[in-house]
Design a protein around this motif. Structure first.
Motif, mmCIF file in Angstrom:
data_model
loop_
_atom_site.group_PDB
_atom_site.id
_atom_site.type_symbol
_atom_site.label_atom_id
_atom_site.label_comp_id
_atom_site.label_asym_id
_atom_site.label_seq_id
_atom_site.Cartn_x
_atom_site.Cartn_y
_atom_site.Cartn_z
ATOM 1 N N ILE A 109 -7.482 -2.192 -1.191
ATOM 2 C CA ILE A 109 -6.509 -2.252 -0.204
ATOM 3 C C ILE A 109 -5.420 -1.572 -1.092
ATOM 4 C CG2 ILE A 109 -4.937 -3.999 0.565
ATOM 5 C CD1 ILE A 109 -7.507 -6.097 0.648
ATOM 6 N N LEU A 110 -4.714 -0.460 -0.490
ATOM 7 C CA LEU A 110 -3.647 -0.019 -0.979
ATOM 8 C C LEU A 110 -2.114 -0.387 -0.847
ATOM 9 C CD1 LEU A 110 -4.777 4.026 -0.285
ATOM 10 C CD2 LEU A 110 -5.237 2.647 -2.359
ATOM 11 N N HIS A 111 -2.340 -1.151 0.407
ATOM 12 C CA HIS A 111 -1.096 -1.881 1.016
ATOM 13 C C HIS A 111 -1.399 -3.122 1.955
ATOM 14 C CE1 HIS A 111 3.012 -2.390 2.479
ATOM 15 N NE2 HIS A 111 2.510 -2.359 3.632
ATOM 16 N N LEU A 112 -0.780 -4.012 1.692
ATOM 17 C CA LEU A 112 -0.870 -5.068 2.589
ATOM 18 C C LEU A 112 0.279 -6.088 2.873
ATOM 19 C CD1 LEU A 112 -2.798 -7.055 4.189
ATOM 20 C CD2 LEU A 112 -3.386 -8.244 1.957
ATOM 21 N N SER A 113 0.787 -6.194 4.354
ATOM 22 C CA SER A 113 2.045 -6.900 4.469
ATOM 23 C C SER A 113 1.521 -7.823 5.661
ATOM 24 C CB SER A 113 3.103 -5.959 4.516
ATOM 25 O OG SER A 113 3.161 -5.367 5.609
ATOM 26 N N GLY A 114 2.522 -8.334 6.105
ATOM 27 C CA GLY A 114 2.328 -9.395 7.448
ATOM 28 C C GLY A 114 2.260 -8.260 8.632
ATOM 29 N N SER A 115 2.530 -7.039 8.434
ATOM 30 C CA SER A 115 2.486 -6.391 9.711
ATOM 31 C C SER A 115 1.569 -4.889 9.578
ATOM 32 C CB SER A 115 3.794 -5.898 10.226
ATOM 33 O OG SER A 115 4.697 -5.135 9.113
ATOM 34 N N LYS A 116 1.529 -4.542 8.382
ATOM 35 C CA LYS A 116 0.583 -3.279 8.091
ATOM 36 C C LYS A 116 -0.323 -3.333 6.874
ATOM 37 C CE LYS A 116 4.364 -0.299 9.614
ATOM 38 N NZ LYS A 116 3.855 0.219 10.977
ATOM 39 N N MET A 117 -1.336 -2.439 7.281
ATOM 40 C CA MET A 117 -2.388 -2.617 5.952
ATOM 41 C C MET A 117 -2.938 -1.081 5.849
ATOM 42 S SD MET A 117 -5.817 -4.976 5.362
ATOM 43 C CE MET A 117 -6.185 -5.037 7.097
#
Length: 131
Positions: A109-117
């Motif tokens: 998982i390079l990026h994980l937020s409440g709206s994008k992954m």
């Protein structure tokens, strides 16, 4: 109505409220849990696709992959920045529209937020948005 009847009624209502809420499963994976729409997949050969109506649904310890007319279910392990998906009843070929080339795929998982992954495996780089 007597005071004891009111107390008994209040006690019963409280017990019912506790019992009704105790059966619910709650999300355990923070921002990861939910429905994710695949925005783009970049395969290792440089090919980039933007599939339509292609989704990952990640909840608790399970996942569902969805496209029109196709649903694939499996088990999921989420630890730190690693997401492992196991689809025991699928074929490697049937998983390619989701950027997977094997029935067991481990993503970083390079990026994980409440709206994008953003997910990355040895096969593909996947951009998703929460749906």
């Amino acid at each position: 109505m007597k005071l004891t009847d009111k107390i008994l009624l209040l006690l019963m209502a409280s017990l019912l409220a506790v019992a009704a809420s105790s059966c619910r499963k709650r999300y355990i994976n923070g921002d990861l849990d939910g429905m994710w729409q695949v925005m783009s997949i970049e395969y290792n050969d440089g090919t980039v696709v933007s599939p339509e109506a292609t989704y990952y649904c990640l909840v608790l310890h399970t996942f569902n992959l969805q496209r029109p007319g196709v649903r694939i279910a499996g088990n999921m392990v989420y630890e730190g920045d690693m997401l492992k998906l196991e689809a025991p009843y699928a074929t490697a070929e049937s998983l390619k529209p989701w950027g997977m080339d094997n029935t067991v795929t481990t993503f970083k998982i390079l990026h994980l937020s409440g709206s994008k992954m953003t997910l990355e495996s040895d096969y593909a780089h996947i951009e998703l948005r929460k749906f």
